[in-house]
Design a protein around this motif. Structure first.
Motif, PDB file in Angstrom:
ATOM      1  N   GLN A 123      -8.551 -12.133 -20.178  1.00 10.35           N
ATOM      2  CA  GLN A 123      -9.344 -12.017 -19.076  1.00 10.35           C
ATOM      3  C   GLN A 123      -8.825 -11.222 -17.999  1.00 10.35           C
ATOM      4  OE1 GLN A 123     -10.597 -16.036 -18.077  1.00 10.35           O
ATOM      5  NE2 GLN A 123     -12.261 -15.888 -19.670  1.00 10.35           N
ATOM      6  N   SER A 124      -8.217 -10.119 -18.620  1.00  7.82           N
ATOM      7  CA  SER A 124      -7.526  -9.365 -17.339  1.00  7.82           C
ATOM      8  C   SER A 124      -6.364  -9.519 -16.757  1.00  7.82           C
ATOM      9  CB  SER A 124      -8.478  -8.635 -16.291  1.00  7.82           C
ATOM     10  OG  SER A 124      -9.575  -7.856 -17.004  1.00  7.82           O
ATOM     11  N   ALA A 125      -5.758 -10.872 -17.270  1.00  8.16           N
ATOM     12  CA  ALA A 125      -4.413 -11.120 -16.740  1.00  8.16           C
ATOM     13  C   ALA A 125      -3.220 -10.542 -17.116  1.00  8.16           C
ATOM     14  CB  ALA A 125      -4.248 -12.889 -17.017  1.00  8.16           C
ATOM     15  N   GLU A 126      -3.503  -9.698 -18.281  1.00 14.51           N
ATOM     16  CA  GLU A 126      -2.348  -9.145 -18.802  1.00 14.51           C
ATOM     17  C   GLU A 126      -3.029  -7.456 -19.198  1.00 14.51           C
ATOM     18  OE1 GLU A 126      -0.615  -9.383 -23.139  1.00 14.51           O
ATOM     19  OE2 GLU A 126       0.288 -10.820 -21.866  1.00 14.51           O
ATOM     20  N   ILE A 127      -2.089  -6.613 -18.823  1.00 14.32           N
ATOM     21  CA  ILE A 127      -2.586  -5.200 -19.176  1.00 14.32           C
ATOM     22  C   ILE A 127      -1.793  -4.544 -20.138  1.00 14.32           C
ATOM     23  CG2 ILE A 127      -3.419  -2.902 -18.487  1.00 14.32           C
ATOM     24  CD1 ILE A 127      -3.831  -4.319 -15.893  1.00 14.32           C
ATOM     25  N   MET A 128      -1.886  -3.989 -20.932  1.00 22.14           N
ATOM     26  CA  MET A 128      -0.812  -3.173 -22.068  1.00 22.14           C
ATOM     27  C   MET A 128      -1.332  -1.806 -22.181  1.00 22.14           C
ATOM     28  SD  MET A 128      -0.090  -6.153 -24.944  1.00 22.14           S
ATOM     29  CE  MET A 128       1.268  -5.041 -25.594  1.00 22.14           C
ATOM     30  N   VAL A 129      -0.199  -0.831 -22.059  1.00 21.56           N
ATOM     31  CA  VAL A 129      -0.643   0.419 -22.161  1.00 21.56           C
ATOM     32  C   VAL A 129       0.638   1.009 -23.097  1.00 21.56           C
ATOM     33  CG1 VAL A 129      -0.806   2.756 -21.280  1.00 21.56           C
ATOM     34  CG2 VAL A 129      -1.364   0.775 -20.103  1.00 21.56           C
ATOM     35  N   GLY A 130       0.643   1.006 -24.439  1.00 23.01           N
ATOM     36  CA  GLY A 130       1.531   1.251 -25.291  1.00 23.01           C
ATOM     37  C   GLY A 130       2.651   0.204 -25.212  1.00 23.01           C
ATOM     38  N   PRO A 131       4.238   0.584 -24.937  1.00 28.78           N
ATOM     39  CA  PRO A 131       5.107  -0.423 -24.872  1.00 28.78           C
ATOM     40  C   PRO A 131       5.180  -1.097 -23.552  1.00 28.78           C
ATOM     41  CG  PRO A 131       5.981   1.774 -24.428  1.00 28.78           C
ATOM     42  CD  PRO A 131       4.459   2.008 -24.856  1.00 28.78           C
ATOM     43  N   LYS A 133       3.817  -3.614 -20.658  1.00 26.28           N
ATOM     44  CA  LYS A 133       2.920  -4.941 -20.397  1.00 26.28           C
ATOM     45  C   LYS A 133       3.107  -5.415 -18.905  1.00 26.28           C
ATOM     46  CE  LYS A 133       4.057  -8.627 -22.474  1.00 26.28           C
ATOM     47  NZ  LYS A 133       4.356  -9.814 -23.427  1.00 26.28           N
ATOM     48  N   LEU A 134       1.844  -5.440 -18.315  1.00 28.80           N
ATOM     49  CA  LEU A 134       1.921  -6.129 -17.063  1.00 28.80           C
ATOM     50  C   LEU A 134       1.265  -7.431 -17.074  1.00 28.80           C
ATOM     51  CD1 LEU A 134       0.673  -2.950 -14.983  1.00 28.80           C
ATOM     52  CD2 LEU A 134       3.117  -3.590 -15.195  1.00 28.80           C
ATOM     53  N   ASP A 135       2.198  -8.539 -16.358  1.00 30.44           N
ATOM     54  CA  ASP A 135       1.476  -9.887 -16.472  1.00 30.44           C
ATOM     55  C   ASP A 135       1.133  -9.828 -14.676  1.00 30.44           C
ATOM     56  OD1 ASP A 135       1.176 -12.295 -16.142  1.00 30.44           O
ATOM     57  OD2 ASP A 135       2.821 -13.031 -17.227  1.00 30.44           O
ATOM     58  N   LEU A 136      -0.292 -10.098 -14.705  1.00 31.85           N
ATOM     59  CA  LEU A 136      -0.798  -9.842 -13.262  1.00 31.85           C
ATOM     60  C   LEU A 136      -0.654 -11.261 -12.680  1.00 31.85           C
ATOM     61  CD1 LEU A 136      -4.096  -7.625 -13.989  1.00 31.85           C
ATOM     62  CD2 LEU A 136      -1.587  -7.176 -13.451  1.00 31.85           C
ATOM     63  N   LEU A 137      -0.445 -12.213 -13.473  1.00 30.01           N
ATOM     64  CA  LEU A 137      -0.457 -13.690 -12.736  1.00 30.01           C
ATOM     65  C   LEU A 137       0.996 -13.895 -12.093  1.00 30.01           C
ATOM     66  CD1 LEU A 137      -2.098 -15.769 -15.426  1.00 30.01           C
ATOM     67  CD2 LEU A 137      -2.978 -14.813 -13.242  1.00 30.01           C
ATOM     68  N   HIS A 138       1.908 -13.306 -12.974  1.00 26.08           N
ATOM     69  CA  HIS A 138       3.310 -13.703 -12.362  1.00 26.08           C
ATOM     70  C   HIS A 138       3.985 -12.477 -11.936  1.00 26.08           C
ATOM     71  CE1 HIS A 138       2.663 -16.760 -15.596  1.00 26.08           C
ATOM     72  NE2 HIS A 138       3.090 -17.521 -14.874  1.00 26.08           N
TER      73      HIS A 138
END
Length: 221
Positions: A123-131, A133-138
């Protein structure tokens, strides 16, 4: 099978696009006018829209504005007009990308693939673009499973680019989200932060591509 909608008043262009898209397995519908295009979009619910700006009656920008009132379908603008102001206007009104006519079919298909790609999970809490990874919660970033040290501003900037990976994000769109409420011109700061991000992402991470006079695009390597 993916569905594509072509909204273009030139019959030869529609025929060419249909041939190219059907050869790649798309189910194609067409419209020669803006209003008809909106009706086709509502009826067929395409997976991607190829939209010309120079339409009779309702122009492409107006079609885009009305489409964005109820749909987030990826939209690729196809136009003979290549002025920066036109491109910026289209992108800021919801276009996902912009290709100038004449164009190569390989570029067209590549752009379509990119704007259709969806990288949102949990639910968009994590975004991945290739290698990457963005954790939006933390507010944490990882590159090849290793922590990527970012300042708060760098994280927000990278998040904005990653949310639109493969698509151009205008400078105005970036500054509104990263420097909301700031009265001074942040353009120089934006360039500095972009350069810092490029260095931190290095060769292993996604590339931040500059679209001169328009904005930036985050692309997988």
């Amino acid at each position: 099978m993916s569905k594509a909608l072509i909204i273009d008043d030139e019959q030869q262009m529609r025929r060419l696009l249909r041939m190219v898209l059907e050869s790649r397995g798309y189910e194609v519908s067409e419209a020669a006018e803006g209003q008809l295009g909106l009706q086709e979009a509502a009826f067929h619910r395409p997976d991607v829209v190829l939209l010309d700006l120079g339409l009779p009656g309702m122009n492409g920008i107006e079609v885009l504005k009305r489409l964005r009132e109820w749909s987030d379908v990826p939209v690729l603008i196809l136009s003979v007009r290549d002025q920066e102001t036109i491109k910026v206007e289209a992108l800021e009104n919801g276009a996902d990308d912009y290709v100038t006519k004449p164009f190569g079919t390989a570029e067209l298909l590549a752009r379509l693939t990119v704007i259709q790609r969806r990288r949102f999970t949990r639910q968009s809490a994590e975004i991945m673009v290739g290698p990457l990874k963005l954790d939006l919660l933390h507010h944490e970033a990882m590159l090849d499973e290793a922590p990527l040290k970012l300042t708060p501003t760098e994280f927000v900037l990278l998040k904005v680019l990653a949310e639109h990976a493969g698509r151009i994000v205008t400078q105005n769109q970036i500054t509104k989200q990263v420097w909301a409420g700031q009265t001074s011109d942040p353009s120089e700061g934006l360039r500095v932060h972009i350069n810092h991000l490029r260095k931190k992402l290095g060769q292993a991470g996604p590339r931040i591509v500059n679209e001169p006079g328009i904005g930036y695009r985050l692309e997988e390597t």
